[in-house]
Design an enzyme around this catalytic site. Structure first.
Site, PDB file in Angstrom:
ATOM      1  N   GLY A   1     -12.681  -4.322   1.602  1.00 31.69           N
ATOM      2  CA  GLY A   1     -13.761  -5.149   1.077  1.00 31.69           C
ATOM      3  C   GLY A   1     -15.018  -4.297   0.934  1.00 31.69           C
ATOM      4  O   GLY A   1     -15.307  -3.461   1.794  1.00 31.69           O
TER       5      GLY A   1
ATOM      6  N   ASP B   1     -12.036  -6.526  -2.948  1.00 36.03           N
ATOM      7  CA  ASP B   1     -12.862  -7.734  -2.873  1.00 36.03           C
ATOM      8  C   ASP B   1     -14.246  -7.354  -2.357  1.00 36.03           C
ATOM      9  O   ASP B   1     -14.473  -6.213  -1.954  1.00 36.03           O
ATOM     10  CB  ASP B   1     -12.214  -8.773  -1.944  1.00 36.03           C
ATOM     11  CG  ASP B   1     -12.012  -8.216  -0.539  1.00 36.03           C
ATOM     12  OD1 ASP B   1     -10.934  -7.680  -0.258  1.00 36.03           O
ATOM     13  OD2 ASP B   1     -12.965  -8.263   0.274  1.00 36.03           O
TER      14      ASP B   1
ATOM     15  N   MET C   1      -9.452  -3.223   8.174  1.00 40.62           N
ATOM     16  CA  MET C   1      -8.917  -3.640   9.468  1.00 40.62           C
ATOM     17  C   MET C   1      -8.112  -2.571  10.212  1.00 40.62           C
ATOM     18  O   MET C   1      -7.473  -2.873  11.211  1.00 40.62           O
ATOM     19  CB  MET C   1      -8.063  -4.921   9.279  1.00 40.62           C
ATOM     20  CG  MET C   1      -8.870  -6.060   8.663  1.00 40.62           C
ATOM     21  SD  MET C   1      -7.928  -7.576   8.350  1.00 40.62           S
ATOM     22  CE  MET C   1      -7.601  -8.120  10.027  1.00 40.62           C
ATOM     23  N   GLU C   2      -8.088  -1.331   9.705  1.00 45.26           N
ATOM     24  CA  GLU C   2      -7.249  -0.304  10.355  1.00 45.26           C
ATOM     25  C   GLU C   2      -7.884   1.079  10.497  1.00 45.26           C
ATOM     26  O   GLU C   2      -7.466   1.869  11.361  1.00 45.26           O
ATOM     27  CB  GLU C   2      -5.909  -0.115   9.587  1.00 45.26           C
ATOM     28  CG  GLU C   2      -5.027  -1.337   9.500  1.00 45.26           C
ATOM     29  CD  GLU C   2      -5.412  -2.281   8.353  1.00 45.26           C
ATOM     30  OE1 GLU C   2      -6.162  -1.841   7.456  1.00 45.26           O
ATOM     31  OE2 GLU C   2      -4.989  -3.448   8.364  1.00 45.26           O
TER      32      GLU C   2
ATOM     33  N   GLU D   1       0.812  -1.215   0.000  1.00 49.47           N
ATOM     34  CA  GLU D   1       0.000   0.000   0.000  1.00 49.47           C
ATOM     35  C   GLU D   1       0.849   1.271   0.000  1.00 49.47           C
ATOM     36  O   GLU D   1       0.375   2.320  -0.447  1.00 49.47           O
ATOM     37  CB  GLU D   1      -0.962  -0.013   1.198  1.00 49.47           C
ATOM     38  CG  GLU D   1      -2.039  -1.077   1.018  1.00 49.47           C
ATOM     39  CD  GLU D   1      -2.912  -1.319   2.247  1.00 49.47           C
ATOM     40  OE1 GLU D   1      -4.059  -1.707   2.084  1.00 49.47           O
ATOM     41  OE2 GLU D   1      -2.413  -1.148   3.387  1.00 49.47           O
TER      42      GLU D   1
HETATM   43  N1  SAH Z   1      -3.042 -11.364   2.322  1.00 55.80           N
HETATM   44  C1  SAH Z   1      -2.524 -10.801   3.536  1.00 55.80           C
HETATM   45  C2  SAH Z   1      -3.629 -10.532   4.557  1.00 55.80           C
HETATM   46  C3  SAH Z   1      -4.522  -9.413   4.132  1.00 55.80           C
HETATM   47  S1  SAH Z   1      -5.661  -8.937   5.376  1.00 55.80           S
HETATM   48  C4  SAH Z   1      -1.497 -11.774   4.115  1.00 55.80           C
HETATM   49  O1  SAH Z   1      -1.643 -12.965   3.946  1.00 55.80           O
HETATM   50  O2  SAH Z   1      -0.563 -11.295   4.742  1.00 55.80           O
HETATM   51  C5  SAH Z   1      -6.570  -7.723   4.510  1.00 55.80           C
HETATM   52  C6  SAH Z   1      -6.004  -6.313   4.464  1.00 55.80           C
HETATM   53  O3  SAH Z   1      -6.702  -5.559   3.477  1.00 55.80           O
HETATM   54  C7  SAH Z   1      -6.198  -5.529   5.753  1.00 55.80           C
HETATM   55  O4  SAH Z   1      -5.144  -4.612   5.912  1.00 55.80           O
HETATM   56  C8  SAH Z   1      -7.551  -4.830   5.545  1.00 55.80           C
HETATM   57  O5  SAH Z   1      -7.523  -3.485   5.986  1.00 55.80           O
HETATM   58  C9  SAH Z   1      -7.819  -4.867   4.040  1.00 55.80           C
HETATM   59  N2  SAH Z   1      -8.992  -5.635   3.588  1.00 55.80           N
HETATM   60  C10 SAH Z   1      -9.284  -5.851   2.278  1.00 55.80           C
HETATM   61  N3  SAH Z   1     -10.362  -6.637   2.153  1.00 55.80           N
HETATM   62  C11 SAH Z   1     -10.793  -6.935   3.407  1.00 55.80           C
HETATM   63  C12 SAH Z   1     -11.840  -7.747   3.912  1.00 55.80           C
HETATM   64  N4  SAH Z   1     -12.669  -8.408   3.101  1.00 55.80           N
HETATM   65  N5  SAH Z   1     -11.981  -7.852   5.254  1.00 55.80           N
HETATM   66  C13 SAH Z   1     -11.154  -7.186   6.090  1.00 55.80           C
HETATM   67  N6  SAH Z   1     -10.122  -6.427   5.656  1.00 55.80           N
HETATM   68  C14 SAH Z   1      -9.922  -6.286   4.323  1.00 55.80           C
END
Ligand code: SAH
Length: 233
Positions: free
Chosen positions: A78, A196, A172-173, A12
């Site tokens: 998302g 997504d 998530m932030e 990001e």
């Molecule tokens: N693929 C990463 C994990 C991503 S977690 C790994 O394996 O390390 C998702 C991140 O994108 C978080 O920082 C959150 O802020 C954002 N995000 C995108 N889609 C999301 C969803 N459906 N639910 C929660 N957070 C989402």
């Protein structure tokens, strides 16, 4: 004016660092911070790592340790609103923590005593983002963002969050950064590009679109920075 630009994941902030080109690297409190002079303004840039606790730490550090006076967050999210498709931009008008739950005591979801369910984003930055969007001929949606320590990949949970908080997107932030900035009186702006639809395909969609969506968001945030720096506010 010192501007903080924050993400949660390396992907990001990578496009932002690339655009800035040269910067100084400082390791502090378990994270790497990048400081740069950009068009005569000071920037501090970092990704926090995923989730509310790490993002709280990074936002606080950017303000209290690095002296940031304004904070812009760039990242992916998302979608809850069916209007939002992959790579669309959403800017938060207000944010809530969807996983904060002491409802057993009769309180609403997202609320703890002396807190509030929602934290509102800075009005002037929202106005600026509208001008930036029209100059880029881009449409951005304004809406409610819900934050929690869960990757939501479940239609039922997503719809619940949508109905309880009136949320258009989830991540998530954002809300934890909002709480920090609000408490420390620092204007903030949370921008997300959709990766997504928080449904059963979310993890696949996320993996496929992380880079393009992160770029979309970063490009917009850098246009915001350009405007802020030009105005020198
Ligand atoms: N693929 C990463 C994990 C991503 S977690 C790994 O394996 O390390 C998702 C991140 O994108 C978080 O920082 C959150 O802020 C954002 N995000 C995108 N889609 C999301 C969803 N459906 N639910 C929660 N957070 C989402």
């Amino acid at each position: 004016m010192k501007i903080a630009i924050m993400g949660a994941m390396p992907e990001e902030i990578a496009p932002i660092l690339q655009k800035i080109g040269s910067y100084k690297t400082i390791d502090y409190a378990g994270n790497r911070y990048y400081e740069a002079t950009y068009k005569n303004s000071e920037l501090v840039i970092a990704y926090s790592k995923i989730g509310k606790v790490f993002s709280t730490l990074t936002a606080t550090t950017m303000i209290e340790h690095f002296g940031a006076e304004i904070l812009l967050f760039s990242g992916v999210a998302g979608a809850i609103s069916p209007e939002l498709k992959v790579s669309d931009l959403i800017v938060a008008t207000k944010l809530a923590q969807h996983d904060l739950d002491i409802t057993a005591f009769g309180h609403p979801y997202g609320y703890v005593p002396e807190g509030s369910v929602f934290v509102a984003a800075d009005k002037e930055l929202l106005e600026l983002s509208k001008r930036v969007a029209s100059s880029m001929k881009k449409s951005i949606k304004e809406g409610v963002i819900a934050t929690g320590d869960q990757f939501v990949a479940n239609e039922e949970r997503k719809n619940w969050i949508g109905s309880i908080f009136g949320a258009d997107a989830l991540e998530m932030e954002g809300a934890s950064v909002a709480v920090v900035c609000n408490a420390l009186n620092v204007p903030f702006f949370i921008l997300r590009s959709i990766s997504d639809a928080a449904d059963m395909d979310a993890s696949f969609s996320f993996d496929e679109f992380l880079l393009t969506s992160a770029n979309e968001s970063a490009e917009f945030v850098m246009k915001m920075v350009d405007e802020l720096v030009n105005k020198n506010i």
